[in-house]
Write an enzyme that holds these catalytic residues in place. Structure first.
Site, PDB file in Angstrom:
ATOM      1  N   PHE A 142       0.845  -1.187  -0.094  1.00 45.85           N
ATOM      2  CA  PHE A 142      -0.044   0.060   0.076  1.00 45.85           C
ATOM      3  C   PHE A 142       0.812   1.395   0.096  1.00 45.85           C
ATOM      4  O   PHE A 142       1.803   1.358   0.690  1.00 45.85           O
ATOM      5  CB  PHE A 142      -0.760  -0.054   1.342  1.00 45.85           C
ATOM      6  N   ASP A 219       0.745  -5.344   8.204  1.00 45.44           N
ATOM      7  CA  ASP A 219      -0.150  -4.354   7.963  1.00 45.44           C
ATOM      8  C   ASP A 219      -1.445  -5.263   7.916  1.00 45.44           C
ATOM      9  O   ASP A 219      -1.432  -6.022   6.736  1.00 45.44           O
ATOM     10  CB  ASP A 219      -0.044  -3.561   6.557  1.00 45.44           C
ATOM     11  N   TYR A 244     -11.729   1.529   9.934  1.00 46.28           N
ATOM     12  CA  TYR A 244     -12.997   1.945   9.402  1.00 46.28           C
ATOM     13  C   TYR A 244     -13.205   0.983   8.164  1.00 46.28           C
ATOM     14  O   TYR A 244     -14.107   1.305   7.431  1.00 46.28           O
ATOM     15  CB  TYR A 244     -12.677   3.423   8.682  1.00 46.28           C
ATOM     16  N   LYS A 245     -12.447   0.109   7.881  1.00 50.62           N
ATOM     17  CA  LYS A 245     -12.604  -0.900   7.015  1.00 50.62           C
ATOM     18  C   LYS A 245     -13.523  -1.966   7.422  1.00 50.62           C
ATOM     19  O   LYS A 245     -14.903  -1.710   7.508  1.00 50.62           O
ATOM     20  CB  LYS A 245     -11.379  -1.650   6.315  1.00 50.62           C
ATOM     21  N   ARG A 394     -12.367  -2.861  -8.086  1.00 48.53           N
ATOM     22  CA  ARG A 394     -11.955  -3.661  -6.985  1.00 48.53           C
ATOM     23  C   ARG A 394     -13.323  -4.034  -6.077  1.00 48.53           C
ATOM     24  O   ARG A 394     -14.233  -2.997  -6.077  1.00 48.53           O
ATOM     25  CB  ARG A 394     -11.001  -3.098  -5.986  1.00 48.53           C
TER      26      ARG A 394
HETATM   27  C1  LIG Z   1      -6.639   1.656   4.013  1.00 49.06           C
HETATM   28  C2  LIG Z   1      -5.078   1.308   4.335  1.00 49.06           C
HETATM   29  C3  LIG Z   1      -4.174   1.995   4.733  1.00 49.06           C
HETATM   30  C4  LIG Z   1      -4.632   3.400   5.315  1.00 49.06           C
HETATM   31  O1  LIG Z   1      -3.940   4.167   6.176  1.00 49.06           O
HETATM   32  P1  LIG Z   1      -4.557   5.424   6.780  1.00 49.06           P
HETATM   33  O2  LIG Z   1      -3.390   5.818   7.742  1.00 49.06           O
HETATM   34  O3  LIG Z   1      -5.904   5.080   7.512  1.00 49.06           O
HETATM   35  O4  LIG Z   1      -4.874   6.191   5.658  1.00 49.06           O
HETATM   36  C5  LIG Z   1      -2.777   1.521   4.994  1.00 49.06           C
HETATM   37  N1  LIG Z   1      -2.353   0.233   4.693  1.00 49.06           N
HETATM   38  C6  LIG Z   1      -3.231  -0.329   4.147  1.00 49.06           C
HETATM   39  C7  LIG Z   1      -2.767  -1.692   3.353  1.00 49.06           C
HETATM   40  C8  LIG Z   1      -4.552  -0.275   3.745  1.00 49.06           C
HETATM   41  O5  LIG Z   1      -5.549  -0.998   3.056  1.00 49.06           O
END
Ligand SMILES: *Cc1c(COP(=O)(O)O)cnc(C)c1O
Length: 441
Positions: A142, A219, A244-245, A394
């Site tokens: 990411f 992660d 939040y996911k 997606r």
């Molecule tokens: C959604 C996501 C993030 C988001 O990080 P934020 O700090 O909340 O913006 C980080 N890593 C992955 C793999 C994600 O899918």
């Protein structure tokens, strides 16, 4: 769950597929959970619960009561009475319900980006070996993960070792074995790849990192609440993820951090704030970290998002992660069946693993004609997947809130969009589907 095992899927007939979806919903042991979420009684097809989960209906009550009685009634007293403990209390509940983590190792704080920064720096401090100067990660991780380690490498004078990941799959234990060695300090990987949905072998990769003498930071943004986790059992060092996911904490709800108890006594994180200090309200001179996971905090906790995610954590504890994973597998398998029936013949590629054991809870569909505009047109019709550059749609399937008919409705809209919204000859799906799912089209 493959189409081969199901005689009803053989002829690609739309009516049969619709009936199949209805049967899958009728047989779904978690079907009742869907009605607990706001908006699931409309015909909207939500295929992006892995970016922002739907809210539970009880969240309206929980947050309303918090404003009225907690914030409004208790005012500043609320901090001492409850709120200051929430990062650990909800962290422990998350550890128990979702992460496979014993109490005292998980805390809710900051954003995933900030938590990852703190964890990577903490991992580097724990390695504490000047010969280990490399951070290993993959090219398809990411963006925030990649940018963070670029910054940390510059700050700390380290180098980055990039694993070239297959964008339609992900990182394998063999790749990690090949990329790590006596110079490796930290390995940073995503458990479920944000684009392909590939589910990495967390246990084997953690072992591979350890046998090279390195520490691992996972992660878990696309894993928490969708796949079973056993962080303690796999001897993971550090992990972080979004709430939040699949945990439905709401836009911008705080992240979680997991630190294996083995690393807690010497935990050194780089953002020294008053909330992470031993006895924050002493306000004394100099920073002395709070013992345990609390030393991971920096500033004032975000209470709204924590209260919002508590509803989902209660629901997950009730349903159990095994049942949630089973539903997730059934949903993605059904989406792949629909892909085979409708989208593959139109030249769409499945940019996700076919083997369900290698898949999280989303799939990505690639086609040269897919663009931001394609997704905008779908959004206009209340079909809500996500666009992933350069040409991916997606499709995220949140196990607690998604129905099989919702998947079918969304996938049929993607097909219809590719065909310029013309209903293909002989197909009555669009009508049948919309009639069943309600008026307003
Ligand atoms: C959604 C996501 C993030 C988001 O990080 P934020 O700090 O909340 O913006 C980080 N890593 C992955 C793999 C994600 O899918």
């Amino acid at each position: 769950m493959s189409s081969a095992a199901d005689p009803g899927m053989g002829n690609h007939d739309d009516a049969a597929l619709l009936e199949h979806a209805a049967n899958l919903d009728a047989a779904d042991p978690l079907a009742r959970c869907r009605g607990l979420f706001i908006g699931t009684d409309t015909d909207l097809s939500y295929l992006d619960g892995n970016s922002l989960g739907r809210p539970l209906k009880r969240t309206v009550t929980d947050i309303g009561a918090f404003i009225q009685d907690g914030w409004g009634g208790r005012l500043i007293r609320g901090w001492d009475e409850e709120w200051l403990d929430l990062p650990q209390a909800i962290g422990d509940q998350l550890g128990r319900a979702v992460l496979g983590a014993a109490p005292g190792q998980t805390i809710i704080a900051d954003s995933t980006t900030v938590v990852l920064y703190k964890l990577i720096r903490a991992a580097l401090a724990a390695v504490d070996d000047p010969a280990r100067t490399q951070i290993v990660l993959d090219t398809d991780n990411f963006p925030t993960d990649r940018y963070l380690v670029e910054g940390i490498a510059r700050e700390e004078g380290l180098t980055l070792t990039w694993i070239e990941a297959d964008p339609a799959a992900g990182v394998t234990p063999d790749q990690v074995r090949a990329a790590t060695g006596p110079g490796t300090a930290v390995v940073l990987l995503s458990h479920v790849a944000y684009r392909s949905g590939f589910l990495a072998d967390l246990r084997a990769i953690t072992e591979a990192a350890h046998s090279a003498g390195a520490l691992v930071v996972w992660d878990l943004c696309h894993s928490a609440g969708s796949v079973e986790l056993d962080l303690d059992g796999a001897d993971v060092d550090f992990a972080a993820g979004c709430t939040y996911k699949y945990l439905n904490g709401g836009p911008g709800s705080p992240a979680f951090a997991y630190v294996n108890s083995r690393h807690l006594p010497a935990l050194r994180q780089p953002i020294w704030g008053w909330m992470g200090r031993k006895d924050a309200f002493e306000m004394g001179p100099g920073y002395e970290p709070s013992p345990g996971i609390r030393g991971f905090l920096s500033g004032t906790p975000a209470i709204f998002g924590m209260l919002a995610m508590r509803g989902t954590l209660d629901l997950i504890e009730e349903a159990g992660m095994a049942a949630i994973r089973a539903k997730s597998l059934a949903l993605t398998a059904f989406a792949v069946d629909l892909y085979d029936a409708w989208l593959k013949p139109l030249g769409v590629e499945l940019a996700s693993p076919r083997d369900p054991a290698l898949r999280g809870s989303h799939i990505t569909l690639d086609h040269p004609a897919f663009s931001k505009e394609t997704v905008a047109a779908l959004w206009d019709r209340d079909v809500i997947p996500d666009f992933r550059s350069p040409r991916g749609i997606r499709v995220g399937l949140s196990p607690l809130s998604t129905s099989f008919e919702e998947v079918l409705h969304g996938m049929s809209a993607i097909r219809d969009r590719l065909q310029g919204w013309r209903r293909p000859p002989g197909s009555h799906l669009q009508h049948t589907c919309f009639d069943r799912l309600g008026p307003g089209r």
